[in-house]
Scaffold this motif. Sequence first.
Motif, PDB file in Angstrom:
ATOM      1  N   ARG A 192       0.816  -1.209   0.000  1.00 32.07           N
ATOM      2  CA  ARG A 192       0.000   0.000   0.000  1.00 32.07           C
ATOM      3  C   ARG A 192       0.854   1.264   0.000  1.00 32.07           C
ATOM      4  O   ARG A 192       0.375   2.331  -0.373  1.00 32.07           O
ATOM      5  CB  ARG A 192      -0.935   0.003   1.215  1.00 32.07           C
ATOM      6  N   ASN A 193       2.092   1.150   0.437  1.00 37.37           N
ATOM      7  CA  ASN A 193       3.010   2.292   0.460  1.00 37.37           C
ATOM      8  C   ASN A 193       4.183   2.023  -0.480  1.00 37.37           C
ATOM      9  O   ASN A 193       5.340   2.299  -0.159  1.00 37.37           O
ATOM     10  CB  ASN A 193       3.516   2.529   1.886  1.00 37.37           C
ATOM     11  N   SER A 194       3.866   1.492  -1.654  1.00 36.27           N
ATOM     12  CA  SER A 194       4.898   0.990  -2.559  1.00 36.27           C
ATOM     13  C   SER A 194       5.876   2.062  -3.029  1.00 36.27           C
ATOM     14  O   SER A 194       7.069   1.798  -3.166  1.00 36.27           O
ATOM     15  CB  SER A 194       4.255   0.302  -3.762  1.00 36.27           C
ATOM     16  N   PHE A 195       5.384   3.258  -3.282  1.00 37.40           N
ATOM     17  CA  PHE A 195       6.266   4.321  -3.784  1.00 37.40           C
ATOM     18  C   PHE A 195       7.324   4.670  -2.745  1.00 37.40           C
ATOM     19  O   PHE A 195       8.530   4.663  -3.018  1.00 37.40           O
ATOM     20  CB  PHE A 195       5.435   5.553  -4.148  1.00 37.40           C
ATOM     21  N   SER A 196       6.892   4.944  -1.526  1.00 33.30           N
ATOM     22  CA  SER A 196       7.828   5.295  -0.459  1.00 33.30           C
ATOM     23  C   SER A 196       8.739   4.123  -0.120  1.00 33.30           C
ATOM     24  O   SER A 196       9.940   4.305   0.126  1.00 33.30           O
ATOM     25  CB  SER A 196       7.069   5.744   0.785  1.00 33.30           C
ATOM     26  N   CYS A 197       8.186   2.922  -0.116  1.00 33.05           N
ATOM     27  CA  CYS A 197       8.988   1.749   0.212  1.00 33.05           C
ATOM     28  C   CYS A 197       9.993   1.436  -0.889  1.00 33.05           C
ATOM     29  O   CYS A 197      11.082   0.910  -0.612  1.00 33.05           O
ATOM     30  CB  CYS A 197       8.086   0.546   0.473  1.00 33.05           C
ATOM     31  N   PHE A 198       9.642   1.739  -2.126  1.00 37.72           N
ATOM     32  CA  PHE A 198      10.616   1.562  -3.207  1.00 37.72           C
ATOM     33  C   PHE A 198      11.816   2.477  -2.986  1.00 37.72           C
ATOM     34  O   PHE A 198      12.972   2.050  -3.101  1.00 37.72           O
ATOM     35  CB  PHE A 198       9.978   1.852  -4.562  1.00 37.72           C
ATOM     36  N   LEU A 199      11.557   3.749  -2.675  1.00 37.44           N
ATOM     37  CA  LEU A 199      12.649   4.693  -2.435  1.00 37.44           C
ATOM     38  C   LEU A 199      13.492   4.248  -1.240  1.00 37.44           C
ATOM     39  O   LEU A 199      14.731   4.295  -1.289  1.00 37.44           O
ATOM     40  CB  LEU A 199      12.085   6.094  -2.190  1.00 37.44           C
ATOM     41  N   ALA A 200      12.816   3.811  -0.181  1.00 31.66           N
ATOM     42  CA  ALA A 200      13.550   3.331   0.988  1.00 31.66           C
ATOM     43  C   ALA A 200      14.362   2.087   0.645  1.00 31.66           C
ATOM     44  O   ALA A 200      15.496   1.918   1.111  1.00 31.66           O
ATOM     45  CB  ALA A 200      12.575   3.034   2.123  1.00 31.66           C
TER      46      ALA A 200
END
Length: 399
Positions: A318-326
């Motif tokens: 559900r938080n794929s964008f932020s988790c991708f960056l992390a």
Amino acid sequence: MSEEISAQPHKPRQRDQRLDLARGVMLLIIFVAHVPNNLWADYIPARFGFSSGAEIFVFVSGIASGLAFGGTFLKKGFYEGSRRIFKRIVQLYSAHVIMLLTLGFAALALDSYQGNNLMAVRYDLEFLRDTPVSALFAYATLRYVPAFFDILPMYTILLALVVPAMVVSRVSPWLVLGASALLWLTIWIFRFNLGGHPVTGASWYFNPFAWQFLFFIGFSFGVGWLKAPPRNQPLLLSLAILVLVVSVPLTGWIFYDSFSGALNGLNELIYPPDAITIAHYTRMVHFLSLAYVCYSLVNPKAEWLSHPRLKPLYRIGRNSFSCFLAGVALSMAGGVAIDLLGMSWMVAHVVNIAGIILLLLIAGALEAFDKRGGKTIAQATPRPASTVSDDRRESARVA
């Protein structure tokens, strides 16, 4: 696949929890794959088949974009759909620039501290180190796309293509998929690509004009142009499983150790060196076969999809964008840890487990502080498909 396409758009569908699960798993795989010199990377699915996490990312992002942005075009009109696309592109582009200003310069600072150029070579940052002004301008105009900084630029262009696609779909969605397939074939035949390095002349690692075909296949499912094929259709399922089984000896390093001569020759015959760049048909067929097998095996009404132990994966999805960056930052840090501690199974276990735990914690923190629409964690928890209301609302989040 026995797909049906219609010029009459279907109603936007409720967010499918299986997409979040797929994205959660995909982001963990991408993290492991991006840690340099990672022993775990020898056991990710991409080592036993032609496709990889990149296909999952593009296809699932296409589905999610169809659900959200495609639904906006259909319900609220061209202006509102274009506005939302533009807003998302600005977010992606901003993150793309910030990645280089933080991770890129941090990598070069580490090289300066250690007195070597290990990170500059690993992440293709020598241009940035030697001529920072020229490199920053080229990076800002997408003419310099270093290694590991290439996913967001590709996704930016894929989203931009949604606007003309929705214009063409007013005539017929068939024209969108036909043009998308034709463009993919053109890239495959003529190898046209964008320039990705002003000094070396290297092209983009992920050619967006080739990968758009897989994106728009997913988009068509999300927006309702394509009807999902029947689950567990005997012939389709048999063919898909056959593709997966045959792919294992052609790509698995375990088999190469014993049959390197014959397998190398066959692999080189059907799988060109730039297969990833052009989204080669071997990768497309393998991924679509894998997707159909998973689609057939995972019943959307299965109770296990709501098991509490899966919640951490849903949070990442559900938080794929932020988790991708992390995940990109953590993979770089993991590579540094392996460089300092030496390559061993013990170090690999510690680095990978630590990175996965941090990703899970980051996703949990993001969800805990999510105040969009006053949504609580309990309200965001996935439910079995059987409990979803027939009032199929538009998805509020996109990969």
